[in-house]
Each structure stands twice: as C-alpha cells, then as structure tokens.
Design an enzyme around this catalytic site. Structure first.
Site, PDB file in Angstrom:
ATOM      1  N   HIS A  69     -11.295   7.405   3.439  1.00 55.66           N
ATOM      2  CA  HIS A  69     -10.075   7.614   2.664  1.00 55.66           C
ATOM      3  C   HIS A  69      -8.958   8.165   3.548  1.00 55.66           C
ATOM      4  O   HIS A  69      -9.204   8.966   4.435  1.00 55.66           O
ATOM      5  CB  HIS A  69     -10.350   8.569   1.491  1.00 55.66           C
ATOM      6  N   SER A  86      -4.297   2.211  -2.180  1.00 58.27           N
ATOM      7  CA  SER A  86      -3.914   3.586  -1.832  1.00 58.27           C
ATOM      8  C   SER A  86      -2.400   3.757  -1.788  1.00 58.27           C
ATOM      9  O   SER A  86      -1.876   4.779  -2.232  1.00 58.27           O
ATOM     10  CB  SER A  86      -4.519   4.000  -0.485  1.00 58.27           C
ATOM     11  N   GLN A  90      -0.596   6.518  -4.110  1.00 61.49           N
ATOM     12  CA  GLN A  90       0.202   7.600  -3.526  1.00 61.49           C
ATOM     13  C   GLN A  90       1.674   7.458  -3.913  1.00 61.49           C
ATOM     14  O   GLN A  90       2.352   8.462  -4.172  1.00 61.49           O
ATOM     15  CB  GLN A  90       0.030   7.644  -2.005  1.00 61.49           C
ATOM     16  N   ALA A 124      -7.910  11.795  -6.832  1.00 62.88           N
ATOM     17  CA  ALA A 124      -7.362  10.719  -7.657  1.00 62.88           C
ATOM     18  C   ALA A 124      -6.001  11.222  -8.145  1.00 62.88           C
ATOM     19  O   ALA A 124      -5.932  12.048  -9.050  1.00 62.88           O
ATOM     20  CB  ALA A 124      -8.290  10.408  -8.825  1.00 62.88           C
TER      21      ALA A 124
END
Length: 169
Positions: A69, A86, A90, A124
């Site tokens: 990650h 991702s 984000q 998360a």
C-alpha cells in the site's frame, strides 16, 4: 467496468484474476487463490473468501500485502504513481489538495509510522476528510505493533469491500 457476480463466477481463472487483481493493492495472489473457491453466492461470500486467503497466508504474506500500500499523500501520490483505485480514494478524501503544512505533517507522520512499525499506515479513507485522517494517523502511532498490523489488515479488508462494491453490479 462493472460485472455481475454471475459473470465474474463464469470467467476463466486468468480473467477472474485480472478483474479482481486490484481489489487488494498490488496483490493479485488473493484473487488467484479465491478463484478456486467459485462460484460465490454473494458479494459478501466473495469478500469473505478473499479475506480468508489473506488470513490463512501467514504473517509474512500479510506484511507484504500491507507494504504494497502507498503512503497517504506520499511520494507515489505526488509523482502520480498510485493505482487508479488508490488515486481516486486519496483524491476523494482531499489528500491531493493538502496545504504545504499538511503535506509536511503527513510526510513526518508517514516517516514516524514506518520507522515504528516497518510498514505504511493503511486507512480506508473514504468518508474521511484530511483532519480526520491526520487525527487517526496520530492516534494509531501509539498502538502496539501487533495491534497495528491487525488494524492495517482490517482497513485493507474495508478497502477491498468498497472496491468490490464498485466493481460488482
């Protein structure tokens, strides 16, 4: 791309793995191992199966998964090297709009966290704003290493569930 569970169950293994390879960050092995457990009666059954693959893989595989990650608002994000999933997650949390002060704080938190635990902070972030993410980051820095490894895995399972919900119609 959206698939039904029936379509997913019917895919050849290679295509199943390709469709689900991004559910667990840079870890298509989870989907590959779950492929043999088909058919799945529900999305929850698929998610549970994938989670079991991670849990049964052992600590070293779990640490590799956690380390796959990216850091939140880290170098990969700044250089545009995040996975599509991702980057969207984000971005939705506003991590692509940090002030210079927030970026410096996140840089320091990422470094402190990695030095303490040996892996990146995983969260998360859907439904959080920057301030909430930073507060959680600071809170979790005080955790014991084993508790934090477990916290990261729980966050990864939540991320996987959210990603599956987006993929499966």
């Amino acid at each position: 791309m959206s698939l039904t569970l029936t379509q997913l169950n019917a895919l050849p293994t290679e295509q199943f793995v390709a469709a689900l390879g991004g559910i667990f960050e840079h870890s298509p092995w989870v989907a590959a191992q779950a492929a043999d457990q088909r058919p799945f009666a529900s999305m929850a059954d698929l998610h549970d199966c994938m989670r079991r693959q991670v849990e049964e893989a052992g600590v070293e595989a779990q640490l590799r998964l956690i380390r796959a990650h990216p850091e939140l608002a880290g170098k990969a994000a700044q250089h545009g090297d995040l996975t599509v999933e991702s980057a969207a997650e984000q971005g939705d949390a506003g991590l692509d709009q940090c002030s210079p002060q927030e970026l410096e704080l996140l840089r320091r938190l990422n470094a402190d966290y990695r030095a303490r635990f040996g892996f990146p902070f995983v969260m998360a972030v859907r439904g959080y704003e920057r301030a909430g993410i930073i507060a959680e980051f600071q809170r979790r820095l005080a955790a014991e290493p084993e508790a934090e490894r477990q916290a990261c895995l729980q966050q990864i399972y939540r991320i996987a569930g959210l990603r599956l919900a987006q993929l499966i119609a």
